[in-house]
Design an enzyme around this catalytic site. Structure first.
Site, PDB file in Angstrom:
ATOM      1  N   GLY A 159     -39.284 -86.144  56.556  1.00  0.00           N
ATOM      2  CA  GLY A 159     -39.002 -85.366  57.403  1.00  0.00           C
ATOM      3  C   GLY A 159     -39.059 -83.457  58.034  1.00  0.00           C
TER       4      GLY A 159
ATOM      5  CE  LYS B 293     -48.945 -82.568  62.331  1.00  0.00           C
ATOM      6  NZ  LYS B 293     -48.310 -82.844  61.360  1.00  0.00           N
TER       7      LYS B 293
ATOM      8  CB  SER C 258     -53.588 -88.670  62.708  1.00  0.00           C
ATOM      9  OG  SER C 258     -53.641 -88.235  60.818  1.00  0.00           O
TER      10      SER C 258
ATOM     11  N   GLY D 227     -47.441 -78.485  58.769  1.00  0.00           N
ATOM     12  CA  GLY D 227     -48.312 -79.445  57.970  1.00  0.00           C
ATOM     13  C   GLY D 227     -48.357 -81.147  58.499  1.00  0.00           C
TER      14      GLY D 227
ATOM     15  CG  ASN E 221     -34.178 -84.409  56.433  1.00  0.00           C
ATOM     16  OD1 ASN E 221     -33.807 -83.602  56.837  1.00  0.00           O
ATOM     17  ND2 ASN E 221     -35.022 -85.126  56.682  1.00  0.00           N
TER      18      ASN E 221
HETATM   19  N1  LIG Z   1     -32.343 -85.650  59.243  1.00  0.00           N
HETATM   20  C1  LIG Z   1     -32.767 -86.333  60.291  1.00  0.00           C
HETATM   21  N2  LIG Z   1     -31.221 -87.214  60.744  1.00  0.00           N
HETATM   22  C2  LIG Z   1     -32.028 -87.854  60.971  1.00  0.00           C
HETATM   23  N3  LIG Z   1     -33.293 -88.546  61.429  1.00  0.00           N
HETATM   24  C3  LIG Z   1     -34.746 -88.327  60.714  1.00  0.00           C
HETATM   25  C4  LIG Z   1     -34.167 -87.196  60.082  1.00  0.00           C
HETATM   26  N4  LIG Z   1     -35.721 -86.772  59.377  1.00  0.00           N
HETATM   27  C5  LIG Z   1     -36.272 -87.662  60.037  1.00  0.00           C
HETATM   28  N5  LIG Z   1     -35.477 -88.226  60.462  1.00  0.00           N
HETATM   29  C6  LIG Z   1     -36.437 -88.601  61.829  1.00  0.00           C
HETATM   30  O1  LIG Z   1     -37.685 -89.788  60.649  1.00  0.00           O
HETATM   31  C7  LIG Z   1     -39.220 -90.004  60.383  1.00  0.00           C
HETATM   32  C8  LIG Z   1     -39.523 -89.306  60.202  1.00  0.00           C
HETATM   33  O2  LIG Z   1     -39.562 -87.449  59.857  1.00  0.00           O
HETATM   34  P1  LIG Z   1     -40.494 -86.945  60.133  1.00  0.00           P
HETATM   35  O3  LIG Z   1     -39.654 -85.562  60.590  1.00  0.00           O
HETATM   36  O4  LIG Z   1     -41.215 -87.137  61.964  1.00  0.00           O
HETATM   37  O5  LIG Z   1     -41.178 -87.077  58.904  1.00  0.00           O
HETATM   38  P2  LIG Z   1     -42.438 -85.813  59.345  1.00  0.00           P
HETATM   39  O6  LIG Z   1     -42.760 -85.182  59.194  1.00  0.00           O
HETATM   40  O7  LIG Z   1     -42.499 -85.425  57.615  1.00  0.00           O
HETATM   41  O8  LIG Z   1     -43.695 -86.895  58.945  1.00  0.00           O
HETATM   42  C9  LIG Z   1     -38.178 -89.731  62.454  1.00  0.00           C
HETATM   43  O9  LIG Z   1     -38.358 -90.688  62.909  1.00  0.00           O
HETATM   44  C10 LIG Z   1     -37.552 -89.188  62.306  1.00  0.00           C
HETATM   45  O10 LIG Z   1     -36.901 -88.598  63.863  1.00  0.00           O
HETATM   46 MG   LIG Z   2     -44.236 -84.762  61.334  1.00  0.00          MG
END
Ligand SMILES: Nc1ncnc2c1ncn2[C@@H]1O[C@H](COP(=O)(O)OP(=O)(O)O)[C@@H](O)[C@H]1O
Ligand SMILES: [Mg+2]
Length: 228
Positions: free
Chosen positions: A15, A38, A42, A117, A179
């Site tokens: 998240g 960022k 990738s 990151g 999160n």
């Molecule tokens: N608090 C949250 N509520 C709903 N969806 C979330 C939440 N946190 C993450 N997600 C969803 O989970 C997935 C992974 O989150 P992301 O922020 O992209 O992770 P990271 O950047 O650590 O790889 C994405 O589809 C994102 O929208």
């Molecule tokens: Mg990410």
């Protein structure tokens, strides 16, 4: 004078982007000139014939950044693999000087710059004739860390390992954000307390599933950033 912070996580998909979006949104909704950067991404995807960096687009959309997402990253790769491998596949190695120059450019344009990151704290950006780790970039940019962790079972282990690994390299951790936190869940509440006790660091905010705002005072959020 600009201030910055580096967001890492206890792993991929924990998240970081979601929470970073809420952070930048919070700052901007308080009339703060806040930006996002960022260094490398990738797993970029083609949308309407254009390669789009998903994390940059997510944060730009949620935080209302008036900058095309492609301009928010220095290195964008299509393969959805670790950046070092994506860079090898595309024959475009990551150069720390490029990241430093872009970071300086962004920090001149914004009062608060939030850097996201890749993956978790141990993430190679280059493993060819040179070894470049994400932690080398954190040190090069001279930023402190904010760690995004899940709140579920297993989070004490991954959060403490991430904190201790960063600290072992001389990187300062300012706090953690949990999160997908459910404040009616006793395990989540215990994880929050345990992580704080063991790491001696604050859990500065908890983000619920589908939260639209970061539940934290703007001043406290700003205090996590350090002059760059
Ligand atoms: N608090 C949250 N509520 C709903 N969806 C979330 C939440 N946190 C993450 N997600 C969803 O989970 C997935 C992974 O989150 P992301 O922020 O992209 O992770 P990271 O950047 O650590 O790889 C994405 O589809 C994102 O929208
Ligand atoms: Mg990410």
């Amino acid at each position: 004078m600009s201030k910055g912070i580096f967001i890492t996580g206890t792993g991929t998909d924990v998240g970081k982007t979601y929470v970073t979006g809420l952070i930048v949104k919070k700052l901007r909704s308080s009339d703060i000139n806040a930006g996002y950067y960022k260094p490398a991404l990738s797993g970029a995807e083609f949308v309407g014939g254009k390669l789009i960096p998903g994390d940059c687009k997510f944060v730009a959309d949620i935080a209302g950044l008036p900058i095309p997402p492609q301009a928010l990253t220095s290195y964008m790769y299509e393969p959805a693999v670790s950046p070092h491998l994506a860079a090898q596949i595309e024959h475009r190695p990551i150069e720390p000087d490029v990241i430093l120059a872009d970071f300086i450019k962004f920090s001149r344009q914004h009062d608060f710059i939030t850097v996201e990151g890749c993956g978790g704290i141990v993430c190679p950006l280059r493993l060819d004739d040179k070894i470049l780790m994400q932690t080398d970039i954190i040190k090069l940019l001279n930023l402190d860390l904010l760690i995004v962790s899940s709140a579920e079972l297993g989070s004490i282990n991954s959060a403490v390992l991430t904190v201790r690994y960063a600290e072992s390299l001389g990187i300062t951790v300012n706090g953690l954000i949990l999160n997908n936190y459910d404040d009616t869940n006793f395990l989540h509440k215990d994880n929050r307390n345990s992580i704080q006790r063991i790491t001696k660091l604050p859990v500065v905010a908890c983000v619920a599933c589908h939260a639209a705002h970061l539940d934290m005072e703007t001043t406290a959020l700003c205090n996590l950033y350090k002059e760059v």
